[in-house]
Design an enzyme around this catalytic site. Sequence first.
Site, PDB file in Angstrom:
ATOM      1  CE  LYS A  79      27.492 -44.226  14.498  1.00  0.00           C
ATOM      2  NZ  LYS A  79      27.658 -42.979  15.288  1.00  0.00           N
ATOM      3  CB  SER A 156      27.375 -40.233  12.509  1.00  0.00           C
ATOM      4  OG  SER A 156      27.745 -40.635  13.819  1.00  0.00           O
ATOM      5  CB  SER A 180      26.652 -39.190  16.380  1.00  0.00           C
ATOM      6  OG  SER A 180      27.158 -38.443  15.310  1.00  0.00           O
TER       7      SER A 180
END
Length: 498
Positions: A79, A156, A180
């Site tokens: 990420k 996210s 997330s």
Amino acid sequence: MSAPLHTLGVAALSRLLAVGQVSSVELSRELLARAREQAALGAFLAIDESVTQAQAEAADARRARGQATALTGVPVAHKDIFVPRDWPSTAGSRMLAGYQSPFDATVVARLGPAGAGMVTLGKLNCDEFAMGSANENSAFGPVLNPWDRSRVPGGSSGGSAASVAARLLPAATGTDTGGSIRQPASFTGITGIKPTYGVCSRYGMVAFASSLDQAGPLARSAEDCALLLSAMSGFDERDATSAEQVPQDYHAAMLAPRVGSSAARPLQGLRIGLPEEFFPAALADDVNGAVRAALAVLEQLGATLVDVSLPRTELSIPVYYIIAPAEASSNLGRFDGVKFGHRAAQHGDLLDMYKKTRSQGFGLEAKRRIMIGTYVLSHGYYDAYYLQAQKLRRMIADDFQACFQHCDVIAGPVAPTVAWEFGRMGDDPLQAYLADIFTLPASLAGLPGMSVPAGSGDHGMPVGLQLIGNYFTEATLLQTAHALQQATDFHTRVPPGF
Ligand code: GLN
């Protein structure tokens, strides 16, 4: 050779690499080509073939020397919240476009060449500074849900979830501040675990809300998550809130039989608590149906279902949306155009430079949170908002402890609906905040939480079952999820066309 490489998960690839049936160089090349073909999903923000190639060659050499771990040579991507030395890091923000860290985040280092030996395929899209639930807040465009490109992948960690679901990667890292990891895993039909706060080091994770931020893996099974979590977790003296625990082998712990269990009833003796507040009337029927069906399977596997209550579940929304923005407003103060990141090209004096830099660099949601956070921390409002939120946060944590008097694991949905269509939340951020209701409580309490595929709901979209454990009981969550995955095929379902 039998199954195409992209169809295999971490454990399966590890076995192939171990017997030399595939090399890491071949494997990473094939997956990179696939990532390129699927660029329209928007999952990757950075790919650098030469860095990947060098890491893959090093992994193959390490295997040849007999120094491989189970993960050596297995591809992964991070990420964009994690900062690796060899890759640009943006955190999904224009503010950090072009930024390259001089050091590796601890999680990156532990998984990478200096640690377990995984091979990095690139950096993955996410909401700006991890603020969001749909990946629509990324400055670099949305990520599409591979199950239905007109729907969001969740956020996210949207790029992490979409790329694992689309079989571009066997596993990815993510971060979870208020859901997330769990929510995008649920929206894309994969498995993800957010460990207890402090289990994975936050060193080198671009900070959003420091008292909540926690790293974890997203993969296709509990077993694969266990393999990654064992490598990425552990005490780190560079993170002041790192948990001082000895390294854990979650994979071995997950596979250890429970006392009194049998092959048919691997979860014998496990008490699963169902908080009534996690099954409100407003819960979508398809989500409720899939979650209940998965719970019935867990029951057949030996678990007992008990009713419990988390009476402050609804309050977790205002509490989180005070505390997280408060911490964000403080953390984002460092982006001032002076030390690193974006700086406005044209500006007047210093104050004008700050203003222009921050106006240009931050997106709408980041600005909204900076303003809310600054407001709730300001003199006169601190007591009314921030302090009250902190008190309630403690009570929410206490409610969980009361539940754990009666159960070992808490279960419920991850989100009130399946993944929604782009634009459905419109311009109303409150709608998206409300959808975080089932993930925020465990985040506020610092407890481990997991999302496990539980079949499909409306429009064929995946539904996740959430499992929440007491502090440091990740192995119990993984064991529960693994038992479910041995008995069902939800986690093996692939989005049509992938
Ligand atoms: N959806 C939540 C938010 O927008 C959680 C995000 C996260 O866990 N990083 O803050």
